[in-house]
Design a protein around this motif. Structure first.
Motif, PDB file in Angstrom:
ATOM      1  N   MET A  77       0.828  -1.201   0.000  1.00 37.60           N
ATOM      2  CA  MET A  77       0.000   0.000   0.000  1.00 37.60           C
ATOM      3  C   MET A  77       0.865   1.254   0.000  1.00 37.60           C
ATOM      4  O   MET A  77       0.528   2.248  -0.641  1.00 37.60           O
ATOM      5  CB  MET A  77      -0.934   0.000   1.212  1.00 37.60           C
TER       6      MET A  77
ATOM      7  N   SER B 234       2.343   1.992  -3.512  1.00 40.07           N
ATOM      8  CA  SER B 234       1.385   2.704  -4.369  1.00 40.07           C
ATOM      9  C   SER B 234       1.236   4.153  -3.943  1.00 40.07           C
ATOM     10  O   SER B 234       1.137   5.054  -4.779  1.00 40.07           O
ATOM     11  CB  SER B 234       0.028   2.002  -4.323  1.00 40.07           C
TER      12      SER B 234
ATOM     13  N   LYS C  21      -5.776   3.940 -11.783  1.00 44.65           N
ATOM     14  CA  LYS C  21      -4.814   3.645 -10.715  1.00 44.65           C
ATOM     15  C   LYS C  21      -4.338   4.905 -10.002  1.00 44.65           C
ATOM     16  O   LYS C  21      -4.169   4.904  -8.790  1.00 44.65           O
ATOM     17  CB  LYS C  21      -3.626   2.885 -11.301  1.00 44.65           C
TER      18      LYS C  21
ATOM     19  N   GLU D 100      -3.460   3.721  -6.433  1.00 51.39           N
ATOM     20  CA  GLU D 100      -2.982   2.352  -6.618  1.00 51.39           C
ATOM     21  C   GLU D 100      -1.964   2.280  -7.745  1.00 51.39           C
ATOM     22  O   GLU D 100      -1.853   1.304  -8.471  1.00 51.39           O
ATOM     23  CB  GLU D 100      -4.176   1.431  -6.915  1.00 51.39           C
TER      24      GLU D 100
ATOM     25  N   ASP E 115     -10.208   5.033  -3.349  1.00 49.74           N
ATOM     26  CA  ASP E 115      -9.462   3.778  -3.379  1.00 49.74           C
ATOM     27  C   ASP E 115     -10.333   2.637  -2.877  1.00 49.74           C
ATOM     28  O   ASP E 115     -11.170   2.807  -1.985  1.00 49.74           O
ATOM     29  CB  ASP E 115      -8.185   3.887  -2.540  1.00 49.74           C
TER      30      ASP E 115
ATOM     31  N   LYS F 158      -5.179  -7.051  -2.141  1.00 51.94           N
ATOM     32  CA  LYS F 158      -3.784  -6.719  -1.829  1.00 51.94           C
ATOM     33  C   LYS F 158      -2.849  -7.840  -2.288  1.00 51.94           C
ATOM     34  O   LYS F 158      -1.752  -7.566  -2.788  1.00 51.94           O
ATOM     35  CB  LYS F 158      -3.639  -6.458  -0.326  1.00 51.94           C
TER      36      LYS F 158
ATOM     37  N   ARG G 243      -2.500  -7.587  -6.099  1.00 51.01           N
ATOM     38  CA  ARG G 243      -1.694  -6.433  -6.501  1.00 51.01           C
ATOM     39  C   ARG G 243      -0.226  -6.619  -6.120  1.00 51.01           C
ATOM     40  O   ARG G 243       0.680  -6.217  -6.856  1.00 51.01           O
ATOM     41  CB  ARG G 243      -2.245  -5.145  -5.879  1.00 51.01           C
TER      42      ARG G 243
END
Length: 977
Positions: free
Chosen positions: A659, A662, A710, A715, A910, A937, A940
């Motif tokens: 996190m 990003s 994004k 993100e 988000d 998560k 990603r």
């Protein structure tokens, strides 16, 4: 640092004090009324200062009125105001009769100021900074005002020099070098000068004209005589002209073109070192600024220049040889741990990094040390210790020179002068002072070794052995192929033949063959070090495969090889990062300037927060001239590359979770967009003027950049595109107020085009970002920039459901706060509309089905049943059933379906926080929200790892079964198909 008060006057200085006071009183015998200014306390202060300084004692005896006048003016007790000293010199020369009178007045004034400065220094009324500043200001005033006085008379005699090309009158430019240039002059400094003039031509206004070269040569000689010649009144400043091109054998003055040509073609490393501190101290300031700008590329290279450290090391070795030859180990400037070593440390960083880090392009040493700390080049404790050590050494230097106004940095060898130095430095005896001095010299020498020392020189060693020397025969082809492969295999290479081929291909490749001798020597020094560290890695084959392309790329710019040779820690980090990520290896190979980021481990693995990012970029750009677009674009790209590398390195090292990765990449994009918008706005306004609002007032800028996808959803990933929409709130019909007016609609369209140009143009450092504008109203067929009203009407009346889904993740990245607030109101109103849930489910499901069919893995594109994964087909993390897009679509569906009743669902953009809101509103169970968040998560994180490995976002089909089934179950429970 500040020195302690003067120690008690030692017994062996008492006779000197009494003699000086007695002689002063005798000299004042005929001026008794003036003694009213001299209380017993002041006379005792004089005695103490005179006991330490023969110069003060002699000046007071020779011209007691001068000391009395200084005391009466109050200048012994106060600092001079800025410009006050120059004003005094100007007044002094106003009615100067001739050159002899000029010399006499300047020398007497210098003696008066030297007495005042030493008095204030020894009585602790002035600190080091004030003493150096006053001495430098004194030199500036004497040089410039003497020059101006001489120039008028020189022109009256020989005519006015005029430029052949410009037709303008010419002035000399006097560059002050070294301590004068940095405003750091000591109590008895030479002044190092270089003379230049803008252009060739000849004088006008007299019968017999002179060539400008001859005119300024004669003028320069007169200026040197006015300052340097020793008369009964002493001298003003000793002038040293040996730093000019060709030294003492060269012409006294040079045209700007000749100076530029010399430094470009023949400038040596020590001349770069000297030119760091160059400052215009006399003559034409404007022309001098142009000259320094012309010479800047010689001093500060646009690339990382670790070759500078070799030059500094060579200079230091020459100095050490001279110190030993002349028995100068007791020299506090040139000896080990002396002033020069602190200067070398600072200037090493300036020469290496100053071409790219403009904050290092400054002259004062203490300022440079502060910048090295602030920019993370050196730790605060190191800088604090170097500053304190340097100031102690400079105070010591002043104590040595205050004794007799003599240019010396040698510690005294007689008891009287030793007592004086200890007394001035606030110590009771020489032993106490000397112990402290040696402590500081030891600390300075230690820090110097960390920066300048040859990495081959082990502590106490001879420096003859080379790190990784066992690999040198292999690299230099002293071994046959079998022996080389055997050595590689024994060292841990799985495929030694392939490693040998890679090394052979590099050695015989065109880049290396084309290298000059110096570059080849650097490569030969580097490769053994590389192999030495490579075989310590768990996978040396992979390291060599990924690092050698970078070596080949930089072979012709061997300063980078020096960087890695000089910094084993940086080389170690290069190996670790390249082995961990081919993406990083490729970035560094394409953009070797990123090697700079490997130097500071603490900074590499700790990227700055959003405000620090923005401030750092803003500071970098403010140091670049506004009209230098090329350099601005390069600075933006280097900033992005450097910080992207830091984020990737932190992700690999585990210091940044997904996190945060990003977040940082998103903040980086926002910081860059903020500056790109400012640049584009400034350029467009300069061309067309400022657009207007509907009420006729000027826009400022009434423009926003909205991020979707994004970047909108916080993100952002490595290599992500920017999905952008541009919106303005100006009057489309009103014309701008510039010389080339256009209507508001045209202005904002050109502003948008300018932004895209700045972002996407390929320079030597690549593009900033790929930009996708297809989410703007009407997509590719729509206007590049929409007015806020047009955007609102489109969203309310024409937008498709998928466009409203995209709006869930839309947020303002940069731009006008007022327009941003208005946009958010439109967004909330559109997202919070009443919707037919059944119709919404159908549209979202149909759009998702099309995407799966067109973008997903064929085997699982439509699979939504419990047995969808039996085939163990590859799993597309983003597009396949149960993947990232399914979670995003569920979140967007929920936001559109229920935000009218629960507006908090669309407060954030988000997915993680929207899911939190769904749980808090009891629209999804806590278990389901947790499942979706953790799956999201995990997907990603896997996608990030794939990106760093330069792999597509596809994993083996036996991964994430539980997550995919859970996501698909919730999909079905929401009624989506």
């Amino acid at each position: 640092m500040s020195l302690p008060p003067l120690a008690a006057l030692p017994a062996n200085l008492q006779p000197s004090a009494e003699r000086a006071l007695s002689a002063f009183r005798t000299a004042l015998a005929d001026q008794a009324p003036e003694l009213a200014h001299w209380s017993d306390e002041r006379q005792q202060a004089f005695a103490r200062v005179a006991a330490a300084s023969d110069f003060v004692s002699e000046q007071a005896q020779r011209d007691p009125a001068m000391l009395l006048a200084l005391a009466a003016s109050g200048e012994l007790e106060r600092s001079l105001a800025p410009g006050e000293l120059r004003g005094q010199v100007a007044e002094l020369l106003a009615d100067c009769a001739d050159e002899d009178d000029l010399g006499r007045r300047l020398r007497r004034y210098r003696n008066r100021q030297q007495l005042r400065i030493i008095w204030r220094d020894l009585t602790r009324q002035a600190d080091l900074a004030e003493t150096c500043r006053d001495l430098s200001d004194l030199a500036d005033a004497c040089i410039d005002l003497a020059y101006r006085w001489l120039y008028e008379r020189h022109c009256a005699q020989f005519g006015t020099p005029v430029g052949r090309r410009s037709g303008e009158p010419q002035h000399l430019v006097v560059l002050g070098m070294g301590k004068l240039g940095a405003h750091e002059l000591n109590l008895s400094s030479d002044i190092d000068l270089i003379f230049g003039y803008p252009e060739g031509g000849e004088t006008e206004g007299t019968k017999r004209s002179l060539d400008n070269q001859e005119f300024f040569t004669r003028l320069g000689q007169r200026l040197i005589k006015a300052l340097d010649a020793i008369t009964v009144d002493g001298f003003v400043f000793r002038v040293d002209m040996r730093l000019r091109p060709y030294g003492s054998s060269g012409p006294l003055v040079f045209s700007f073109n000749a100076l530029e040509q010399y430094y470009q073609d023949q400038g040596r490393d020590w001349e770069r070192y000297a030119m760091i501190k160059a400052r215009v101290v006399g003559g034409d300031q404007a022309a001098g600024a142009q000259l320094l700008q012309m010479l800047r590329p010689f001093v500060y290279r646009r690339y990382l220049d670790f070759s500078a450290i070799e030059a500094l090391r060579a200079m230091k070795q020459l100095i050490q040889q001279e110190v030993r030859r002349k028995g100068m180990t007791e020299n506090v400037k040139l000896g080990s741990g002396g002033i020069r070593e602190v200067e070398f440390i600072a200037q090493a960083f300036q020469l290496i990094h100053g071409g790219r880090d403009l904050s290092l392009q400054q002259r004062p040493l203490l300022g440079v040390l502060g910048t090295l700390e602030g920019q993370g080049y050196l730790p605060p404790p190191v800088v604090a210790e170097m500053k304190e050590g340097y100031e102690f050494l400079r105070y010591t230097e002043h104590a040595l020179q205050a004794i007799a106004d003599r240019q010396t940095q040698m510690l005294p060898d007689n008891d009287l002068d030793r007592a004086r130095v200890a007394f001035i430095m606030g110590f009771d005896n020489w032993a106490g002072f000397h112990e402290r001095l040696m402590y500081w010299r030891g600390r300075v020498e230690w820090h110097f070794q960390q920066v300048i020392a040859d990495p081959d020189e082990e502590e106490g060693g001879s420096g003859d052995s080379c790190i990784g020397g066992e690999w040198l025969p292999l690299w230099e082809e002293a071994l046959d192929e079998d022996s080389a492969c055997r050595q590689l295999g024994e060292a841990g290479f799985v495929d030694p033949a392939a490693a040998w081929r890679r090394l052979t291909d590099l050695r015989n490749g065109p880049q290396v063959r084309a290298m000059q001798r110096l570059g080849r020597e650097r490569l030969d020094a580097f490769i053994p070090r590389l192999l030495n560290l490579t075989v310590e890695h768990g996978n040396p084959d992979l390291v060599l495969e990924r690092v050698l392309p970078m070596v080949e790329k930089v072979a012709r710019r061997s300063a980078y090889l020096v960087l890695l040779t000089e910094n084993p820690g940086a080389l170690q980090r290069l190996i670790e990062l390249c082995a961990a990520s081919p993406w990083i290896a490729e970035q560094i190979t394409r953009f070797p300037l990123l090697l700079d980021e490997l130097l500071n481990e603490g900074r590499l693995y700790r990227p700055p927060l959003a405000p620090e990012l923005a401030a750092e970029l803003r500071e970098r750009l403010t140091r670049i001239p506004e009209d230098d677009l090329e350099q601005q674009m390069e600075a933006l790209r280097h900033f992005k590359l450097a910080h992207s590398l830091r984020v990737a390195a932190s992700e690999i090292a585990g210091t940044l979770p997904l996190m945060k990765v990003s977040d940082y990449l998103t903040w980086l994009a926002e910081a860059i967009l903020d500056q790109v918008l400012a640049l584009a706005w400034r350029q467009t306004v300069a061309r067309h003027g400022t657009p207007k609002r509907a009420d006729g007032s000027l826009c400022d800028p009434d423009f926003i950049i909205v991020g979707y996808g994004k970047v909108g959803g916080l993100e952002f990933g490595h290599g992500s595109d920017l999905d952008l929409v541009f919106i303005h709130d100006g009057d489309p019909q009103a014309e701008t107020d510039g010389a080339k007016p256009i209507d508001g609609a045209q202005f904002f369209t050109r502003l948008g085009q300018r932004i895209i140009h700045l972002l996407t143009t390929q320079t030597t450092s690549g593009a900033l970002y790929e930009v996708d504008m297809r989410l703007r109203p009407s997509g590719a067929a729509g206007l590049l920039v929409s007015s806020l009203g047009a955007f609102q009407r489109y969203q309310e009346n024409e937008a498709w459901t998928w466009e409203h889904q995209a709006l869930v993740r839309a947020r303002v990245l940069v731009g006008s706060p007022g327009v941003a607030t208005a946009f958010e109101q439109v967004r909330l109103a559109v997202l919070g509309r009443e919707r037919d849930l059944e119709g919404l489910r159908l549209e979202v499901s149909e759009m998702r089905a099309k995407m799966r069919e067109n973008l997903g893995t064929r085997e699982t594109a439509a699979g939504t049943g419990a047995n969808a994964f039996e085939a163990a087909a590859p799993f597309d993390l983003k597009q396949d059933a149960g993947g990232i897009v399914d979670i995003e679509f569920m979140v967007q569906y929920a936001a559109l379906a229920w935000s009218r009743q629960h507006p908090e669902l669309v407060r954030y953009t988000d997915n993680i926080r929207i899911l939190d809101s769904l749980e808090q509103a009891n629209l999804l169970s806590g278990e389901d929200v947790h499942l979706l968040q953790e799956a999201y998560k995990a997907y990603r994180s896997a996608a990030h790892r794939q990106a760093l490995q330069k792999q597509p976002g596809v994993v083996a089909g036996d991964q994430f079964h539980a997550e995919r089934q859970g996501v698909m179950r919730i999909w079905r429970e929401l009624g989506l198909k």
